[in-house]
Design an enzyme around this catalytic site. Sequence first.
Site, short mmCIF file in Angstrom:
data_model
loop_
_atom_site.label_atom_id
_atom_site.label_comp_id
_atom_site.label_asym_id
_atom_site.label_seq_id
_atom_site.Cartn_x
_atom_site.Cartn_y
_atom_site.Cartn_z
N SER A 26 0.84 -1.19 0.00
CA SER A 26 0.00 0.00 0.00
C SER A 26 0.88 1.25 0.00
O SER A 26 2.10 1.17 0.20
CB SER A 26 -0.90 0.01 1.24
OG SER A 26 -0.09 0.11 2.41
N THR A 29 3.00 1.69 3.16
CA THR A 29 4.03 0.66 3.30
C THR A 29 5.19 0.92 2.35
O THR A 29 6.37 0.83 2.75
CB THR A 29 3.44 -0.73 3.04
OG1 THR A 29 2.41 -0.98 4.00
CG2 THR A 29 4.50 -1.81 3.18
N ARG A 33 9.40 1.80 2.95
CA ARG A 33 10.52 1.15 2.26
C ARG A 33 11.39 2.19 1.56
O ARG A 33 12.62 2.09 1.57
CB ARG A 33 9.99 0.13 1.24
CG ARG A 33 8.97 -0.85 1.81
CD ARG A 33 9.62 -2.12 2.36
NE ARG A 33 8.68 -2.90 3.15
CZ ARG A 33 7.85 -3.81 2.67
NH1 ARG A 33 7.84 -4.07 1.38
NH2 ARG A 33 7.05 -4.48 3.47
N GLU A 178 -5.56 -15.53 2.51
CA GLU A 178 -4.39 -15.27 3.37
C GLU A 178 -4.81 -15.00 4.82
O GLU A 178 -5.04 -13.86 5.20
CB GLU A 178 -3.58 -14.08 2.84
CG GLU A 178 -2.35 -13.78 3.68
CD GLU A 178 -1.54 -12.59 3.17
OE1 GLU A 178 -0.51 -12.27 3.79
OE2 GLU A 178 -1.92 -11.98 2.15
N LYS A 220 -2.51 -18.82 1.40
CA LYS A 220 -1.29 -18.09 1.77
C LYS A 220 -1.24 -17.96 3.29
O LYS A 220 -1.66 -16.97 3.86
CB LYS A 220 -1.25 -16.71 1.10
CG LYS A 220 0.03 -15.93 1.40
CD LYS A 220 0.11 -14.63 0.60
CE LYS A 220 1.39 -13.86 0.94
NZ LYS A 220 1.56 -12.64 0.12
#
Length: 340
Positions: A26, A29, A33, A178, A220
């Site tokens: 997103s 996020t 990084r 997930e 997942k």
Amino acid sequence: MDINELKSVARAIVADQKGILAADESGPTIKKRFDAIKLECSEENRRRYREILFTTMGAERYLGGVILYDETLRQNSTEGIPFAELLNSRGILPGIKVDSGAKSLALHAGEKITEGLDGLRERLQEYRQLGAKFAKWRGVIEIDAAALPSSYAIRANAHALARYAALCQEAGIVPIVEPEVLMDGAHDLQRCETVSAQVLEAVFEELAAHGVALEGMLLKPNMVIAGMKSPQQADTGQVAAATMRCLARHVPPAVPGIVFLSGGQSAEDATAHLSAMNQLGPFPWQVSFSYGRALQAPVLDSWKGQEQNVAEAQKIFLRRCQLNSLACAGKYDSGMEGAA
């Protein structure tokens, strides 16, 4: 719903020791990084970074799919080719993250529920037109040594995952289901196995109730692993044994593939655990990877937003894909790290 098409796509994603690149971060996020490498989180920088990953020559030998973010699915390569088309042309199936994130679960302090079901049927139709072959929805299960998760939080997230999966299959899109039991906290390996079993039981009960065809989906899950703050950390063999024991007991053999999340593990640990699991096989499902950080962290550290570093960053990315493909066959060894 064309069950044969769903089965074909699900199997293709995990065929021949292939796995998935999770490039669906997103906005907040991916900003974290980029902040770590002191790079502005602009739309063009995000586009260029994803393009570097998607155009790495040879990655198609190890990747069966890539999970995209909404913005990325609508972006093009430098040559003007839509990313979904670019990936498809290389034999890598494009997927799409469709949830809108985990929010606080009302009246249940410390627990989360994933939102995004409203309008999902219509969004899935658009995503299919844009080229998406599969989708992903993440349910977040908070865990501690005793109280969390509540049975209601497990049921609520399992129900949402099943509703999402049914809508995907209705639209002709393979759902990746997930349910992530987080690895934060101080819980030990046994506690993680107990909670993971409860979650998987609830998820497959809901999938059955919603009529989801297990042959046309992928799972997942988290690995069964002690919390990062636990004083009792398990070794690679213990993690592999506990994880596969849990999955063997609670995942029906009709599911074509299990694609693990890395969940905050280092790139090396995620690969080692995957390989150790496959050494315990064979299993009724393909056991593979759907990694984000574990594939990308070394790439970002190398690239740093500089064009002169692209070739080296792609080399590192290709190597991580190759090592995880080897892990899908149980043939990875830590001595391979750093080798050309």
